[in-house]
Write a protein that holds these residues in place. Structure first.
Motif, PDB file in Angstrom:
ATOM      1  N   GLY A 129      -5.075  -3.033  -4.400  1.00  0.00           N
ATOM      2  CA  GLY A 129      -4.857  -1.832  -3.612  1.00  0.00           C
ATOM      3  C   GLY A 129      -6.133  -1.320  -2.981  1.00  0.00           C
ATOM      4  O   GLY A 129      -6.150  -0.903  -1.818  1.00  0.00           O
ATOM      5  N   VAL A 130      -7.220  -1.356  -3.746  1.00  0.00           N
ATOM      6  CA  VAL A 130      -8.504  -0.896  -3.217  1.00  0.00           C
ATOM      7  C   VAL A 130      -8.979  -1.828  -2.110  1.00  0.00           C
ATOM      8  O   VAL A 130      -9.439  -1.387  -1.050  1.00  0.00           O
ATOM      9  N   PRO A 164     -12.723   4.600 -11.576  1.00  0.00           N
ATOM     10  CA  PRO A 164     -11.886   5.756 -11.247  1.00  0.00           C
ATOM     11  C   PRO A 164     -12.455   6.570 -10.099  1.00  0.00           C
ATOM     12  O   PRO A 164     -11.714   7.079  -9.259  1.00  0.00           O
ATOM     13  N   ALA A 165     -13.806   6.695 -10.049  1.00  0.00           N
ATOM     14  CA  ALA A 165     -14.414   7.466  -8.958  1.00  0.00           C
ATOM     15  C   ALA A 165     -14.166   6.792  -7.624  1.00  0.00           C
ATOM     16  O   ALA A 165     -13.930   7.450  -6.606  1.00  0.00           O
ATOM     17  N   GLU A 166     -14.212   5.450  -7.611  1.00  0.00           N
ATOM     18  CA  GLU A 166     -13.989   4.694  -6.373  1.00  0.00           C
ATOM     19  C   GLU A 166     -12.550   4.861  -5.908  1.00  0.00           C
ATOM     20  O   GLU A 166     -12.283   5.004  -4.712  1.00  0.00           O
ATOM     21  N   ILE A 167     -11.624   4.848  -6.859  1.00  0.00           N
ATOM     22  CA  ILE A 167     -10.222   5.036  -6.505  1.00  0.00           C
ATOM     23  C   ILE A 167     -10.002   6.418  -5.919  1.00  0.00           C
ATOM     24  O   ILE A 167      -9.294   6.594  -4.922  1.00  0.00           O
ATOM     25  N   ALA A 213      -2.127   2.316  -4.826  1.00  0.00           N
ATOM     26  CA  ALA A 213      -0.677   2.437  -4.740  1.00  0.00           C
ATOM     27  C   ALA A 213       0.054   1.125  -4.930  1.00  0.00           C
ATOM     28  O   ALA A 213       1.266   1.111  -4.999  1.00  0.00           O
ATOM     29  N   VAL A 214      -0.670  -0.005  -4.970  1.00  0.00           N
ATOM     30  CA  VAL A 214       0.003  -1.293  -5.104  1.00  0.00           C
ATOM     31  C   VAL A 214       0.626  -1.391  -6.485  1.00  0.00           C
ATOM     32  O   VAL A 214      -0.082  -1.338  -7.492  1.00  0.00           O
ATOM     33  N   PRO A 215       1.947  -1.507  -6.574  1.00  0.00           N
ATOM     34  CA  PRO A 215       2.600  -1.533  -7.891  1.00  0.00           C
ATOM     35  C   PRO A 215       2.393  -2.867  -8.579  1.00  0.00           C
ATOM     36  O   PRO A 215       2.181  -3.896  -7.939  1.00  0.00           O
ATOM     37  N   ALA A 216       2.475  -2.819  -9.897  1.00  0.00           N
ATOM     38  CA  ALA A 216       2.416  -4.063 -10.655  1.00  0.00           C
ATOM     39  C   ALA A 216       3.669  -4.865 -10.401  1.00  0.00           C
ATOM     40  O   ALA A 216       4.719  -4.307 -10.096  1.00  0.00           O
ATOM     41  N   ALA A 227       0.823  -1.209   0.000  1.00  0.00           N
ATOM     42  CA  ALA A 227       0.000   0.000   0.000  1.00  0.00           C
ATOM     43  C   ALA A 227       0.857   1.258   0.000  1.00  0.00           C
ATOM     44  O   ALA A 227       0.402   2.321  -0.438  1.00  0.00           O
ATOM     45  N   GLU A 228       2.081   1.146   0.490  1.00  0.00           N
ATOM     46  CA  GLU A 228       2.996   2.296   0.456  1.00  0.00           C
ATOM     47  C   GLU A 228       3.631   2.483  -0.910  1.00  0.00           C
ATOM     48  O   GLU A 228       4.361   3.448  -1.127  1.00  0.00           O
TER      49      GLU A 228
END
Length: 370
Positions: free
Chosen positions: A314-315, A348-351, A360-363, A275-276
């Motif tokens: 991430g969500v 996108p609105a939820e994010i 923020a979770v990277p691929a 998450a960071e």
């Protein structure tokens, strides 16, 4: 009288060759001997152990053993005197150079309190010296994963010696180190003199002896280290250790629950770091696990949270509260939070509603990216 020698008899009067010893002994017993008897041992004449008889040049008479000894002792005395003179000169030179490096009035003494140790042999020697001189306590931080048994055995004899001197030892490890039986065996052998605690992640390697000298790495591969004796810096490092120690969980105590059903303590730690915005390799390094193990935990976390992508993960991490400190009262089985039902990929609105950390979770990194 070493130094006057022939090619065939490379010795001095204090260590005759076997042939020379026999001829000289015969000359001493008889008082003289024919010159031809000494032709095979010219060293006796060159060393002045035999000399021509003034009454008959065809004979050789021996120099008395007492005179030989006097000459030898005179030579040894000269060599010792010369060596003492060289020692005196060397001491004077060192004292002169030491005077150049002395701290002048108004000059900071910090430079002399931090020493760079270049090379593993110098690092080991300095730590061994600090270990031998330690009388009260040792504090160490040991990052990484499971401790190798050969590493533990290497320092076992020094640790036991400190135990016998009454030294108290406290060690901080990552939670992963709990899974190595070698560490448990090591702590059992140490008995009450040593105590270990674990954390999700710790700072870089640190060793503090008697709160007077500390060692920390000076480069990434740990082939260089800093030996720190500056009181303010050592006290700062001790404070860092004490605060981490209070947060640590005793090695003999179980890890607390993650507070969420189906999520392990390690997966909660991974979720917080993801998450960071940290990449898999960074997460793995900070928790002391391999990248492969880290990705296996992430896959299980995604499955448990019902996330089909890294963005959705991430969500979901934000939704269940895994992106921050564990909420109070969620450490027992009766208080475990239940997971919300899996949802579709966030809009996108939820994010935007969840904030930047929700996405923020990277691929995952490509294996060829590094």
């Amino acid at each position: 009288m070493a130094g006057h020698a022939t090619d065939g008899h490379p010795h001095g009067a204090d260590r005759l060759c076997e042939a020379g010893d026999r001829v000289y002994a015969r000359a001493v017993r008889r008082g003289r001997l024919p010159r031809e008897d000494a032709e095979t041992v010219p060293c006796l004449v060159e060393l002045a152990l035999l000399h021509p008889d003034p009454d008959d040049m065809g004979w050789l008479v021996p120099t008395s053993p007492q005179e030989v000894m006097t000459r030898l002792l005179r030579g040894v005395h000269a060599e010792v005197s010369a060596s003492q003179a060289r020692v005196g000169t060397a001491v004077e030179a060192v004292e002169w150079y030491a005077g150049l490096s002395a701290v002048r009035p108004g000059q900071s003494a910090e430079g002399t309190a931090i020493r760079v140790l270049d090379g593993l042999s110098r690092i080991r020697a300095a730590i061994d010296e600090a270990t031998d001189r330690c009388t009260t306590e040792v504090m160490t931080v040991q990052p990484g994963g499971i401790r190798r048994e050969d590493e533990l055995r290497e320092g076992l004899h020094r640790a036991l010696a400190m135990c016998r001197r009454g030294v108290r030892m406290r060690d901080l490890y990552t939670h992963v180190a709990r899974h190595g039986q070698g560490l448990h065996n090591y702590m059992e052998m140490m008995g009450e003199a040593a105590e270990a605690r674990t954390l999700d992640e710790v700072v870089e390697r640190l060793m503090v002896f008697d709160r007077t000298v500390a060692f920390i790495p000076a480069n990434a591969d740990r082939t260089m280290a800093l030996e720190i004796r500056h009181p303010a810096l050592v006290e700062y490092l001790v404070t860092v250790f004490e605060r981490l120690w209070r947060l640590g969980i005793p090695l003999t105590a179980p890890l607390p629950s993650s507070g969420i059903a189906g999520i392990t303590h390690r997966e909660r730690s991974i979720a917080a770091l993801l998450a960071e915005g940290h990449q898999d390799a960074v997460v793995a390094e900070r928790l002391g696990i391999s990248v492969r193990t880290c990705r296996a935990h992430i896959a299980r976390l995604s499955e448990t949270l019902g996330a089909a992508s890294r963005t959705q993960l991430g969500v979901r991490i934000a939704q269940v509260g895994l992106d921050g400190p564990q909420r109070p009262g969620a450490e027992t089985g009766d208080d475990l939070l239940s997971l919300p039902a899996p949802s579709a990929a966030p809009s996108p609105a939820e994010i935007r509603q969840k904030g930047p950390r929700a996405a923020a979770v990277p691929a995952p990194e490509s294996p060829t990216a590094r």
